[in-house]
Design an enzyme around this catalytic site. Sequence first.
Site, PDB file in Angstrom:
ATOM      1  N   SER A  23       0.804  -1.232   0.000  1.00  0.00           N
ATOM      2  CA  SER A  23       0.000   0.000   0.000  1.00  0.00           C
ATOM      3  C   SER A  23       0.840   1.286   0.000  1.00  0.00           C
ATOM      4  CB  SER A  23      -0.971  -0.005   1.178  1.00  0.00           C
ATOM      5  OG  SER A  23      -1.965  -0.973   0.946  1.00  0.00           O
ATOM      6  N   THR A  68      -6.199  -3.485   7.617  1.00  0.00           N
ATOM      7  CA  THR A  68      -6.002  -4.816   7.055  1.00  0.00           C
ATOM      8  C   THR A  68      -6.171  -5.884   8.132  1.00  0.00           C
ATOM      9  OG1 THR A  68      -4.630  -6.129   5.576  1.00  0.00           O
ATOM     10  CG2 THR A  68      -3.457  -4.860   7.253  1.00  0.00           C
ATOM     11  N   LYS A  72     -10.433  -5.893  10.042  1.00  0.00           N
ATOM     12  CA  LYS A  72     -11.417  -5.313   9.119  1.00  0.00           C
ATOM     13  C   LYS A  72     -12.833  -5.282   9.707  1.00  0.00           C
ATOM     14  CE  LYS A  72      -8.824  -6.185   4.921  1.00  0.00           C
ATOM     15  NZ  LYS A  72      -8.822  -6.664   3.541  1.00  0.00           N
ATOM     16  N   ASP A 108     -12.205  -3.013  -0.861  1.00  0.00           N
ATOM     17  CA  ASP A 108     -11.801  -4.335  -1.358  1.00  0.00           C
ATOM     18  C   ASP A 108     -12.854  -4.801  -2.353  1.00  0.00           C
ATOM     19  OD1 ASP A 108      -9.492  -4.788   0.083  1.00  0.00           O
ATOM     20  OD2 ASP A 108     -10.548  -5.602   1.815  1.00  0.00           O
ATOM     21  N   GLY A 132     -13.207 -20.905  -1.679  1.00  0.00           N
ATOM     22  CA  GLY A 132     -12.800 -20.293  -0.416  1.00  0.00           C
ATOM     23  C   GLY A 132     -13.978 -19.652   0.297  1.00  0.00           C
ATOM     24  N   GLY A 134     -12.962 -17.557   3.307  1.00  0.00           N
ATOM     25  CA  GLY A 134     -12.266 -16.719   4.278  1.00  0.00           C
ATOM     26  C   GLY A 134     -12.683 -15.262   4.082  1.00  0.00           C
ATOM     27  N   GLY A 135     -11.891 -14.348   4.667  1.00  0.00           N
ATOM     28  CA  GLY A 135     -12.238 -12.927   4.619  1.00  0.00           C
ATOM     29  C   GLY A 135     -12.410 -12.404   3.197  1.00  0.00           C
ATOM     30  N   ALA A 136     -11.498 -12.757   2.306  1.00  0.00           N
ATOM     31  CA  ALA A 136     -11.552 -12.234   0.938  1.00  0.00           C
ATOM     32  C   ALA A 136     -12.732 -12.845   0.171  1.00  0.00           C
ATOM     33  CB  ALA A 136     -10.241 -12.534   0.218  1.00  0.00           C
ATOM     34  N   LEU A 228      -7.497 -14.278  -6.756  1.00  0.00           N
ATOM     35  CA  LEU A 228      -7.219 -13.114  -5.901  1.00  0.00           C
ATOM     36  C   LEU A 228      -5.740 -13.037  -5.543  1.00  0.00           C
ATOM     37  CD1 LEU A 228     -10.239 -12.911  -3.430  1.00  0.00           C
ATOM     38  CD2 LEU A 228     -10.070 -12.197  -5.800  1.00  0.00           C
ATOM     39  N   GLY A 251      -4.845 -11.234  -9.036  1.00  0.00           N
ATOM     40  CA  GLY A 251      -5.452 -10.263  -8.126  1.00  0.00           C
ATOM     41  C   GLY A 251      -4.752  -8.922  -8.043  1.00  0.00           C
TER      42      GLY A 251
HETATM   43  P1  NAP Z   1      -8.262 -16.350   5.059  1.00  0.00           P
HETATM   44  O1  NAP Z   1      -9.375 -15.573   5.675  1.00  0.00           O
HETATM   45  O2  NAP Z   1      -7.199 -16.898   5.916  1.00  0.00           O
HETATM   46  O3  NAP Z   1      -8.942 -17.577   4.249  1.00  0.00           O
HETATM   47  C1  NAP Z   1      -8.156 -18.586   3.657  1.00  0.00           C
HETATM   48  C2  NAP Z   1      -9.018 -19.436   2.745  1.00  0.00           C
HETATM   49  O4  NAP Z   1      -8.153 -20.381   2.091  1.00  0.00           O
HETATM   50  C3  NAP Z   1     -10.072 -20.263   3.483  1.00  0.00           C
HETATM   51  O5  NAP Z   1     -11.176 -20.446   2.659  1.00  0.00           O
HETATM   52  C4  NAP Z   1      -9.320 -21.581   3.718  1.00  0.00           C
HETATM   53  O6  NAP Z   1     -10.154 -22.700   3.887  1.00  0.00           O
HETATM   54  C5  NAP Z   1      -8.584 -21.705   2.387  1.00  0.00           C
HETATM   55  N1  NAP Z   1      -7.435 -22.585   2.481  1.00  0.00           N
HETATM   56  C6  NAP Z   1      -6.242 -22.348   3.092  1.00  0.00           C
HETATM   57  N2  NAP Z   1      -5.409 -23.393   2.948  1.00  0.00           N
HETATM   58  C7  NAP Z   1      -6.089 -24.334   2.235  1.00  0.00           C
HETATM   59  C8  NAP Z   1      -5.762 -25.623   1.758  1.00  0.00           C
HETATM   60  N3  NAP Z   1      -4.562 -26.172   1.974  1.00  0.00           N
HETATM   61  N4  NAP Z   1      -6.683 -26.317   1.058  1.00  0.00           N
HETATM   62  C9  NAP Z   1      -7.902 -25.765   0.817  1.00  0.00           C
HETATM   63  N5  NAP Z   1      -8.280 -24.528   1.229  1.00  0.00           N
HETATM   64  C10 NAP Z   1      -7.380 -23.819   1.933  1.00  0.00           C
HETATM   65  O7  NAP Z   1      -7.503 -15.490   3.936  1.00  0.00           O
HETATM   66  P2  NAP Z   1      -8.090 -14.280   3.060  1.00  0.00           P
HETATM   67  O8  NAP Z   1      -7.806 -12.984   3.738  1.00  0.00           O
HETATM   68  O9  NAP Z   1      -9.491 -14.593   2.679  1.00  0.00           O
HETATM   69  O10 NAP Z   1      -7.144 -14.335   1.772  1.00  0.00           O
HETATM   70  C11 NAP Z   1      -7.230 -15.385   0.810  1.00  0.00           C
HETATM   71  C12 NAP Z   1      -6.343 -15.087  -0.369  1.00  0.00           C
HETATM   72  O11 NAP Z   1      -6.773 -13.927  -1.062  1.00  0.00           O
HETATM   73  C13 NAP Z   1      -4.889 -14.832   0.020  1.00  0.00           C
HETATM   74  O12 NAP Z   1      -4.074 -15.582  -0.821  1.00  0.00           O
HETATM   75  C14 NAP Z   1      -4.669 -13.372  -0.206  1.00  0.00           C
HETATM   76  O13 NAP Z   1      -3.349 -13.142  -0.689  1.00  0.00           O
HETATM   77  C15 NAP Z   1      -5.674 -13.062  -1.311  1.00  0.00           C
HETATM   78  N6  NAP Z   1      -6.136 -11.671  -1.225  1.00  0.00           N
HETATM   79  C16 NAP Z   1      -5.892 -10.855  -2.275  1.00  0.00           C
HETATM   80  C17 NAP Z   1      -6.310  -9.537  -2.236  1.00  0.00           C
HETATM   81  C18 NAP Z   1      -6.030  -8.630  -3.407  1.00  0.00           C
HETATM   82  O14 NAP Z   1      -6.091  -7.416  -3.257  1.00  0.00           O
HETATM   83  N7  NAP Z   1      -5.778  -9.156  -4.572  1.00  0.00           N
HETATM   84  C19 NAP Z   1      -7.003  -9.034  -1.131  1.00  0.00           C
HETATM   85  C20 NAP Z   1      -7.259  -9.910  -0.071  1.00  0.00           C
HETATM   86  C21 NAP Z   1      -6.802 -11.229  -0.128  1.00  0.00           C
HETATM   87  P3  NAP Z   1     -10.649 -23.132   5.373  1.00  0.00           P
HETATM   88  O15 NAP Z   1     -11.787 -22.211   5.712  1.00  0.00           O
HETATM   89  O16 NAP Z   1     -11.053 -24.533   5.219  1.00  0.00           O
HETATM   90  O17 NAP Z   1      -9.458 -22.941   6.278  1.00  0.00           O
END
Ligand code: NAP
Length: 291
Positions: A23, A68, A72, A108, A132, A134-136, A228, A251
């Site tokens: 950022s 971040t 959030k 976002d 997925g 998670g947060g994103a 992403l 992403g």
């Molecule tokens: P998060 O909240 O930690 O969520 C992680 C997600 O990945 C969950 O759905 C998790 O599943 C899944 N996961 C992790 N390891 C796994 C595996 N070995 N097998 C299957 N599923 C798995 O993370 P987040 O903040 O949502 O971020 C997710 C991704 O988006 C990251 O890679 C981040 O770099 C990217 N992102 C990009 C931007 C951008 O601006 N481009 C912005 C935000 C995030 P479970 O629920 O089963 O654990």
Amino acid sequence: MRDVDGRTRVCSLIGNPVEHTLSPLIHNTLAEYTEKNLIYVPFSVEADRLEAAVRGAYALHILGLNVTVPYKSAVIPYLEEVDELAKQIGAVNTLVRCEGGYKGYNTDMTGLKRAMESDGIYLEGESVILLGAGGAARAVAFLCAHAGAEKVWMLNRTLERADRVAEEVNSVFGRDCVTPLLLTDYDKIPKGKYVAVQGTSVGLHPDVEAAVVTDSAFYEKVHTGYDLVYKPGDTKFMQLVRAGGGRAFNGLKMLAWQGILAYELWNDIVVTKEQAQNIIEKLREKTKVYE
Ligand code: NAP
């Protein structure tokens, strides 16, 4: 290094950790392009000091903040106002100074929409596969429903997490838009062509040879794949999408646009197309090291 003087305004990022954030590159470059006397710095904040950080930022006349992981949602109780869309999502990533404190926004989500549209992807009427929960991915599910996607199949390794997000989104929008599925049940998705959004952390550097689904039958259903992840720039998921005949994007533009939209809110200006493109190029250069 820009000159800092008595009139320099400060914008910042709060989160934990913040060490790897891109950022500052986005905002300090935009300040240069738009000739604003503004500097952007990240601050690592401990969880029990979050309220103090927001109140302190206001007292210090900090113009705006990004928020971040992991704050959030946690930051919302300390805001004066929350934008309607951000309220629906229950998460903010941008704080804009207002009377008595800050107003929270979620760029976002609007950033991803801008990024997708710049690649000719419009979610209205689309059928979406979202990997997925998670947060994103949660923000993407809200975006899909908000933008009028017909159906979202949300696949996650932990089904309960997808269940929860689906319930939330469907209840906010009053329609049965998101259907949760266990990740391994991807063959239950009806035949057809989908936009697939990869919202898990699988495939992120240094785990570059991994994809959350590797079966080529899955990718035959994908006409456009949006990862992403942006480190590396060409993820395994994107390669599999292309091998199945689809178009694939990373992403990076989402990252750029969430920042650009925040910068526009703080400064009440519109960043030009050329400036936005330059920011994307700078981010691409910076993340090339992960190729
Ligand atoms: P998060 O909240 O930690 O969520 C992680 C997600 O990945 C969950 O759905 C998790 O599943 C899944 N996961 C992790 N390891 C796994 C595996 N070995 N097998 C299957 N599923 C798995 O993370 P987040 O903040 O949502 O971020 C997710 C991704 O988006 C990251 O890679 C981040 O770099 C990217 N992102 C990009 C931007 C951008 O601006 N481009 C912005 C935000 C995030 P479970 O629920 O089963 O654990």
